[in-house]
Design an enzyme around this catalytic site. Structure first.
Site, PDB file in Angstrom:
ATOM      1  N   PHE A  36       0.854  -1.188   0.000  1.00 23.50           N
ATOM      2  CA  PHE A  36       0.000   0.000   0.000  1.00 23.50           C
ATOM      3  C   PHE A  36       0.890   1.238   0.000  1.00 23.50           C
ATOM      4  O   PHE A  36       1.740   1.393   0.870  1.00 23.50           O
ATOM      5  CB  PHE A  36      -0.934   0.041   1.213  1.00 23.50           C
ATOM      6  CG  PHE A  36      -1.824   1.253   1.176  1.00 23.50           C
ATOM      7  CD1 PHE A  36      -2.912   1.310   0.318  1.00 23.50           C
ATOM      8  CD2 PHE A  36      -1.536   2.366   1.960  1.00 23.50           C
ATOM      9  CE1 PHE A  36      -3.708   2.444   0.247  1.00 23.50           C
ATOM     10  CE2 PHE A  36      -2.336   3.505   1.895  1.00 23.50           C
ATOM     11  CZ  PHE A  36      -3.425   3.537   1.035  1.00 23.50           C
ATOM     12  N   ASP A  66       9.278   2.623   1.810  1.00 19.33           N
ATOM     13  CA  ASP A  66       8.093   3.334   2.279  1.00 19.33           C
ATOM     14  C   ASP A  66       7.960   3.031   3.769  1.00 19.33           C
ATOM     15  O   ASP A  66       7.494   1.960   4.159  1.00 19.33           O
ATOM     16  CB  ASP A  66       6.857   2.868   1.495  1.00 19.33           C
ATOM     17  CG  ASP A  66       5.569   3.515   1.992  1.00 19.33           C
ATOM     18  OD1 ASP A  66       5.562   4.062   3.110  1.00 19.33           O
ATOM     19  OD2 ASP A  66       4.561   3.447   1.256  1.00 19.33           O
ATOM     20  N   LYS A  80       2.695   9.475   8.519  1.00 12.91           N
ATOM     21  CA  LYS A  80       1.909   9.093   9.704  1.00 12.91           C
ATOM     22  C   LYS A  80       2.400   9.661  11.054  1.00 12.91           C
ATOM     23  O   LYS A  80       1.916  10.685  11.476  1.00 12.91           O
ATOM     24  CB  LYS A  80       1.777   7.577   9.760  1.00 12.91           C
ATOM     25  CG  LYS A  80       0.868   7.057   8.632  1.00 12.91           C
ATOM     26  CD  LYS A  80       0.305   5.696   8.899  1.00 12.91           C
ATOM     27  CE  LYS A  80      -0.874   5.404   8.009  1.00 12.91           C
ATOM     28  NZ  LYS A  80      -0.561   4.884   6.672  1.00 12.91           N
TER      29      LYS A  80
HETATM   30  C1  LIG Z   1      -0.792   5.200   5.241  1.00 16.08           C
HETATM   31  C2  LIG Z   1       0.210   4.791   4.258  1.00 16.08           C
HETATM   32  C3  LIG Z   1       0.411   5.505   3.052  1.00 16.08           C
HETATM   33  C4  LIG Z   1      -0.467   6.655   2.637  1.00 16.08           C
HETATM   34  O1  LIG Z   1      -0.406   7.728   3.509  1.00 16.08           O
HETATM   35  P1  LIG Z   1      -1.507   8.905   3.412  1.00 16.08           P
HETATM   36  O2  LIG Z   1      -1.018   9.913   4.406  1.00 16.08           O
HETATM   37  O3  LIG Z   1      -2.824   8.305   3.771  1.00 16.08           O
HETATM   38  O4  LIG Z   1      -1.477   9.409   2.026  1.00 16.08           O
HETATM   39  C5  LIG Z   1       1.418   5.082   2.213  1.00 16.08           C
HETATM   40  N1  LIG Z   1       2.203   4.032   2.518  1.00 16.08           N
HETATM   41  C6  LIG Z   1       2.048   3.336   3.660  1.00 16.08           C
HETATM   42  C7  LIG Z   1       2.958   2.193   3.961  1.00 16.08           C
HETATM   43  C8  LIG Z   1       1.042   3.682   4.560  1.00 16.08           C
HETATM   44  O5  LIG Z   1       0.868   2.963   5.687  1.00 16.08           O
END
Ligand SMILES: *Cc1c(COP(=O)(O)O)cnc(C)c1O
Length: 393
Positions: A137, A222, A251
């Site tokens: 994701f 990420d 986050k």
């Molecule tokens: C939450 C998340 C995102 C997206 O972040 P947003 O602030 O909602 O755009 C991308 N990568 C990972 C691994 C995430 O947990």
């Protein structure tokens, strides 16, 4: 049944979320209250965002002090909190430079653009493809959903952005076969969050790093969910004895204030010059002052240490539940990024826990995810485990 506030919301708010019928009005530490005064122990923390808990007094003070001085100036000018935060991040990571933005998706957008630009600068115009993982994701913008290895997230928004390939996570052969002369980067979460708390096999990342080096391909981590202490280290890459070339954060960086960051090594970061990329709100004095206090608290209060210890304690308790309940299939994760896979649907468990005063989260239909504030204590974990023991019966 539904109260007035919720009825109103159902008329005016976009229908993009399936929400629980509760209106939260107040938080303190690991606890939240709804508008009827019912309290909940929070094992969601705004999806791994409020790592220091809710309404942290030092962060609240930093925000209100900065708000009385300067909110925003535009990145046409320098501001002191932004420089301090970038300095802290570079001193405490592999990276040399930081680009600030406002969310995880934006941080990944910046990383994707940087990886492509890096090879354009070298005259390698055909190297623009990015390999990411199945069940990954990376966000909901067009580029980041195209990078996301989950059909259900991409469906309906075609045509996708060109240039993304997916391979199974933990499959080194598939990755080796997929990387070629058109690949600019491998984009990967060190532990898959939304995909179900899926951890890498030992030596996986050491080999991924070696493959990237051999193919001259950039490695992007990420760490939007894993970063800022969630796994017991400041960044999850520290568990694997390797460093990426680019890393994205969001986050927990602002403990709830919207901030994202894309970090890179100098040789890669230099592909971005004036005009390459920008964000109006990126790294405002207000959010960077808050984040700076977040990271200072994280170190001064030894929270990483606490996370590692309490996470191990929590995981043991989840294994204890697995021994007692045949409906539990698997327990996994590191630090306070923990998952418990059920053989049955998890949504009812979430609702039963909520009725008993605990917020937990279910992903992929049957994986319970536990991502409390890193300040969570044994008593709170014991209480949740007791609740789960009853609910699973
Ligand atoms: C939450 C998340 C995102 C997206 O972040 P947003 O602030 O909602 O755009 C991308 N990568 C990972 C691994 C995430 O947990």
């Amino acid at each position: 049944m539904k109260n007035e506030v919720i009825q109103k919301a159902d008329h005016v708010i976009a229908k993009t979320y399936k929400r629980f019928p509760v209106v939260l009005t107040k938080g303190e530490g690991c606890r939240l209250w709804d508008k009827d005064g019912k309290s909940y122990v929070d094992f969601v923390a705004g999806i791994a965002v409020c790592n220091l808990g809710h309404a942290h007094p030092r962060v609240a003070k930093a925000i209100s002090e900065q708000a009385g001085i300067l909110f925003h100036t535009s990145n046409l000018y320098y501001t002191v909190p932004q420089i301090k935060l970038a300095t802290w991040l570079t001193e405490n990571s592999f990276a040399d430079r930081v680009f600030f933005c406002n969310s995880g998706a934006e941080a990944n957008e910046a990383a994707i653009k940087l990886a492509r630009k890096y090879f354009k600068e070298k005259g390698e115009n055909n190297r623009f493809r990015i390999v990411s993982m199945e069940k990954s994701f990376h966000g909901r913008t067009m580029a980041t959903l195209s990078a996301t290895g989950q059909e259900k997230i991409r469906k309906g928004f075609e045509p996708e952005l060109e240039g993304f390939d997916y391979v199974p996570f933990n499959d080194l052969d598939a990755l080796q076969r997929r990387i070629d002369v058109t690949t600019c980067a491998v984009l990967v979460e060190p532990i898959q969050g939304e995909g179900g708390i899926r951890c890498p096999a030992s030596e996986y990342f050491a080999t991924v790093r070696r493959m990237c080096n051999e193919a001259g391909v950039l490695l992007i981590f990420d760490e939007i969910q894993t970063g800022i202490g969630r796994t017991g280290k400041l960044f999850a890459y520290e568990h694997f004895g390797i460093e990426p070339d680019i890393m994205t954060l969001a986050k927990a960086l602002g403990n709830g204030l919207p901030i994202g960051a894309m970090l890179a090594k100098e040789n890669v970061a230099e592909a971005f010059g004036p005009g390459s990329h920008a964000s109006t709100f990126g790294g405002t004095p207000l959010v960077t002052a808050a984040s700076l206090e977040v990271v200072n608290v994280l170190f001064e209060e030894n929270i990483l240490d606490h996370c590692m210890k309490i996470g191990a304690y929590f995981k043991d308790k989840l294994f204890w539940l697995k021994d007692r309940h045949s409906s539990v299939e698997d327990v996994r994760g590191i630090g306070l990024l923990l998952g418990m896979k059920l053989k049955t649907d998890g949504d009812d468990v979430v609702i039963s826990c909520m009725e008993r005063g605990f917020l937990i989260n279910c992903i992929q239909g049957n994986i319970l995810r536990f991502i409390p504030p890193l300040t969570i204590e044994r008593e709170e974990i014991d209480a949740l485990v007791k609740c789960l023991d009853e609910v699973l019966d």
